[in-house]
Design an enzyme around this catalytic site. Sequence first.
Site, PDB file in Angstrom:
ATOM      1  CG  ASP A  42      -0.282  -0.449   2.312  1.00 16.01           C
ATOM      2  OD1 ASP A  42       0.868  -0.344   2.497  1.00 16.01           O
ATOM      3  OD2 ASP A  42      -0.847  -1.018   3.376  1.00 16.01           O
ATOM      4  CG  ASN A  98      -9.252  -1.426  11.649  1.00 19.46           C
ATOM      5  OD1 ASN A  98      -8.123  -2.121  11.285  1.00 19.46           O
ATOM      6  ND2 ASN A  98      -9.567  -0.515  10.989  1.00 19.46           N
ATOM      7  CG  HIS A 157      -5.874  -2.060   8.675  1.00 19.07           C
ATOM      8  ND1 HIS A 157      -6.147  -0.983   9.411  1.00 19.07           N
ATOM      9  CD2 HIS A 157      -4.388  -2.261   8.655  1.00 19.07           C
ATOM     10  CE1 HIS A 157      -4.840  -0.445   9.608  1.00 19.07           C
ATOM     11  NE2 HIS A 157      -3.965  -1.141   9.161  1.00 19.07           N
ATOM     12  CD  GLU A 179      -8.840   0.983   7.472  1.00 20.20           C
ATOM     13  OE1 GLU A 179      -8.909  -0.069   8.324  1.00 20.20           O
ATOM     14  OE2 GLU A 179      -8.361   1.993   7.681  1.00 20.20           O
TER      15      GLU A 179
HETATM   16  C1  GLP Z   1      -0.502   0.036   8.787  1.00 19.07           C
HETATM   17  C2  GLP Z   1      -0.265  -0.607   7.470  1.00 19.07           C
HETATM   18  C3  GLP Z   1      -0.323  -2.025   7.467  1.00 19.07           C
HETATM   19  C4  GLP Z   1       0.349  -2.466   8.534  1.00 19.07           C
HETATM   20  C5  GLP Z   1      -0.626  -2.136   9.729  1.00 19.07           C
HETATM   21  C6  GLP Z   1       0.029  -2.473  11.347  1.00 19.07           C
HETATM   22  O1  GLP Z   1      -1.641   0.882   8.654  1.00 19.07           O
HETATM   23  N1  GLP Z   1      -0.961  -0.091   6.296  1.00 19.07           N
HETATM   24  O2  GLP Z   1       0.272  -2.814   6.153  1.00 19.07           O
HETATM   25  O3  GLP Z   1       0.440  -3.921   8.623  1.00 19.07           O
HETATM   26  O4  GLP Z   1      -0.899  -1.005   9.689  1.00 19.07           O
HETATM   27  O5  GLP Z   1       1.212  -1.817  11.455  1.00 19.07           O
HETATM   28  P1  GLP Z   1       2.121  -1.883  12.791  1.00 19.07           P
HETATM   29  O6  GLP Z   1       2.965  -3.014  12.422  1.00 19.07           O
HETATM   30  O7  GLP Z   1       2.657  -0.658  13.086  1.00 19.07           O
HETATM   31  O8  GLP Z   1       1.185  -2.241  13.683  1.00 19.07           O
END
Ligand code: GLP
Length: 246
Positions: A67, A136, A138, A143
Amino acid sequence: MEIICGRDYEHVSFKAANAIVRQITLKPDSVLGLATGSTPIRTYEYLVEMYQDGGLNFANVSTINLDEYRGLCAENKHSYHYYMEDKLFSHINIDRKRTHIPDGAELDAAKACADYDEIIRACGGIDLQILGLGHNGHIGFNEPGEVFTKGTHCVKLAQSTIDANARFFANIEEVPKEAYTMGIQSIMQAKKIIVLVSGEDKKDIVKRAFFGAITPEVPASVLQLHQDVILIGDEAALSECYIEKD
Ligand code: GLP
């Protein structure tokens, strides 16, 4: 689904890096699906260390990132382009022509997404997809509430995601409200998937995603349907899950 429990973040990262090393060793021209966020940072550091020690060659590896924020150009320090350069690409011998991230600077969402789907198709699909997990549920920026059948698309970020990612920005107003993300369908088409989770704050969503109902309300729950998923987590993140010990 296989579950691997590491002691802590360090151990999880080491195991994840080893899985990537194994993939590249067995198939030097692997297509890796890569994630951002805080969880994979140490994994990338391990890969850089292994490369610098001479054990890894990225020359024929291709990468497809999940992304990118819509509206951020590659030079923006908050973009995932910048993150990938900073954490991994600038430290290894990967051919930049083989690295792919949605074009956040392209404001025509339909074009940006169609172009990215074409890139994924041209790469021949993903051999190993690395995923983090949002609070959440995702994955990428898919989402809650979206159908599972989408390819790359533009998403309006959930307020909880904006709040969670505000820590990377000077203030919450700077967090982009939209992003381009690979769709669940493309993620599910990966041959193998590794999900990385660490920390007590992930324990509830890990339980819901991997031991609860499969529902678009928890996007990661769809991974229960994938034929080759490994969940690698530390004791804190997996503390609500029942794991058979041998
Ligand atoms: C972000 C990214 C995801 C990531 C997630 C968790 O928003 N777009 O690809 O896996 O949130 O992030 P973290 O590893 O900092 O908890």
